[in-house]
Scaffold this motif. Structure first.
Motif, short mmCIF file in Angstrom:
data_model
loop_
_atom_site.label_atom_id
_atom_site.label_comp_id
_atom_site.label_asym_id
_atom_site.label_seq_id
_atom_site.Cartn_x
_atom_site.Cartn_y
_atom_site.Cartn_z
N ASP A 17 0.88 -1.17 0.00
CA ASP A 17 0.00 0.00 0.00
C ASP A 17 0.92 1.22 0.00
O ASP A 17 1.61 1.47 0.99
N ILE A 18 0.98 1.92 -1.13
CA ILE A 18 1.93 3.04 -1.25
C ILE A 18 1.16 4.30 -1.67
O ILE A 18 0.04 4.21 -2.18
N PRO A 19 1.76 5.48 -1.46
CA PRO A 19 1.05 6.72 -1.82
C PRO A 19 0.83 6.83 -3.34
O PRO A 19 1.68 6.37 -4.12
N ILE A 20 -0.27 7.45 -3.74
CA ILE A 20 -0.47 7.79 -5.15
C ILE A 20 0.60 8.81 -5.52
O ILE A 20 0.82 9.78 -4.79
N PRO A 21 1.34 8.58 -6.64
CA PRO A 21 2.45 9.49 -6.95
C PRO A 21 1.98 10.93 -7.19
O PRO A 21 0.89 11.15 -7.72
N GLU A 22 2.82 11.87 -6.81
CA GLU A 22 2.51 13.28 -7.06
C GLU A 22 3.16 13.69 -8.38
O GLU A 22 4.32 13.37 -8.62
N ILE A 23 2.42 14.40 -9.21
CA ILE A 23 2.94 14.71 -10.54
C ILE A 23 3.60 16.08 -10.57
O ILE A 23 3.23 16.99 -9.84
N GLY A 24 4.60 16.19 -11.48
CA GLY A 24 5.22 17.48 -11.76
C GLY A 24 4.53 18.13 -12.95
O GLY A 24 3.59 17.57 -13.53
N SER A 25 5.04 19.29 -13.37
CA SER A 25 4.34 20.07 -14.40
C SER A 25 4.32 19.37 -15.76
O SER A 25 3.46 19.63 -16.58
N GLN A 26 5.28 18.44 -16.00
CA GLN A 26 5.31 17.77 -17.31
C GLN A 26 4.75 16.35 -17.26
O GLN A 26 4.84 15.61 -18.24
N ASP A 27 4.21 15.96 -16.11
CA ASP A 27 3.74 14.58 -15.92
C ASP A 27 2.23 14.46 -16.10
O ASP A 27 1.50 15.45 -16.02
N VAL A 28 1.81 13.22 -16.26
CA VAL A 28 0.39 12.90 -16.15
C VAL A 28 0.25 11.78 -15.13
O VAL A 28 1.14 10.94 -14.98
N LEU A 29 -0.89 11.79 -14.43
CA LEU A 29 -1.24 10.69 -13.54
C LEU A 29 -2.31 9.87 -14.25
O LEU A 29 -3.32 10.42 -14.71
#
Ligand SMILES: [Zn+2]
Ligand SMILES: [Zn+2]
Length: 344
Positions: A17-29
């Motif tokens: 069970d891990i955190p949902i990744p946080e995105i940077g300005s060039q990323d998509v979730l």
């Protein structure tokens, strides 16, 4: 979020069970809708291919729906259906600027160097997300991003053209796609070289001329079937020095052999009689390129590349089920593809 991860090499994958990744300005979730289980994942788990930083979420064949986009992302929007190119690249080194991101100086493979798709969500650069048309299921969108994309790259590297004949050595996942893609290129005769009777029969059903390598020398059989001349292109998808040599020897003058299978064996070729005299080419093939994916997706949309439902097996995002699927893949001789579908 739930993820299934490699924690220790040589051990079963574990649920985490891990955190949902946080995105940077060039990323998509992306909320993952399907993740293919690939033969390379068996090698990562066993330690045959090394993974440096553990624990790691495996999975590099990914499709899903965009949940959130960074402020600089313009190619996709929240809610879009997408599939994922697994090579993350810098975009600015001497190779990236020429569109050759498989040689990127700081390239990373998703599911090997950074967290992959055996999870509910994944963060990737926006440039790695490609629109998936409604006609293509998430399951197919996921599994075509590895072996099918590489089969297409092999045909491109071999400069395969309409009307040309082709010999495909090995009818596993790569061969299954290569045969369909060759036909999408409007090829001439396709010869599939195999030793497995079920695969030979499947290749025949799909329109190829089956060459049973147990019955007689495959090169002799191909020469005989082509009036003594050989084929324009040969793809070696097995990874053995013997079949690589056969792929070169079955070529006609000006033919191209594209070598995709991996081996540490050395291959012998007589330079004058087997290469120079015929002006044949031996071409190495590694991965595939982002620029090739729109054509691949279009082949799937128009069903020239198909994965019929009967060869897709769906499992849950569950460590036990995934480990069993990886065990089965070690010995698999059919075209069944296992796809993880996380809870909606
Ligand atoms: Zn793969
Ligand atoms: Zn680069």
């Amino acid at each position: 979020m739930r993820a299934v991860r490699l924690v220790q090499v040589g051990k079963p994958l574990e649920q985490a069970d891990i955190p949902i990744p946080e995105i940077g300005s060039q990323d998509v979730l992306i909320r993952i809708a399907a993740a293919g289980i690939c033969h390379s994942d068996v090698h990562y788990r066993a330690g045959i291919s090394k993974i440096d930083d553990l624990p790691l979420t495996l999975g590099h064949e990914i499709a899903g729906r965009v949940k959130e986009v960074g402020s600089d992302v313009t190619n996709v929007s929240a809610g879009d259906r997408v599939c994922v190119h697994y090579l993350v690249h810098c975009g600015s080194c001497e190779f990236c600027v020429r569109g050759l991101e498989q040689f990127c100086r700081s390239g990373q493979m998703i599911g090997k160097h950074r967290d992959g798709g055996y999870a509910e969500f994944i963060k990737v650069p926006g440039a790695n997300a490609f629109a998936l048309p409604d006609e293509v299921s998430f399951e197919v969108g996921a599994i075509m991003m590895c072996s099918s994309a590489t089969a297409l790259h092999a045909l491109n590297k071999a400069r395969f053209k309409s009307g040309e004949s082709i010999a495909i050595f090995g009818f596993g996942g790569l061969g299954f796609s290569a045969l369909q893609l060759a036909r999408a290129f409007d090829c001439g005769n396709v010869y599939v070289v195999e030793i497995n009777p079920a695969k030979l029969a499947a290749a025949g059903t799909m329109g190829a001329i089956a060459i049973d390598a147990r019955a007689a020398e495959p090169v002799e059989q191909i020469k005989e079937a082509t009036g003594g001349t050989g084929v324009d292109v040969a793809l070696e998808l097995i990874g053995s020095a013997k079949t690589m040599r056969e792929a070169v020897l079955c070529l006609r003058p000006l033919g191209r052999a594209a070598l995709v299978g991996l081996t540490a064996e050395s291959m012998s070729i007589l330079p004058y009689t087997e290469l120079i005299n015929k002006e044949v080419e031996i071409i190495g093939v590694s991965d595939h390129l982002a620029s090739e994916l729109p054509a691949l997706i279009e082949f799937a949309r128009t069903e020239r590349l198909r994965f019929p439902p009967e060869i897709l097996r769906v499992i849950d995002l569950d460590a036990a089920q995934i480990n069993v699927a990886l065990d089965a893949l070690k010995h698999s001789i059919d075209h069944i593809r296992t796809v993880i579908v996380p809870p909606k």
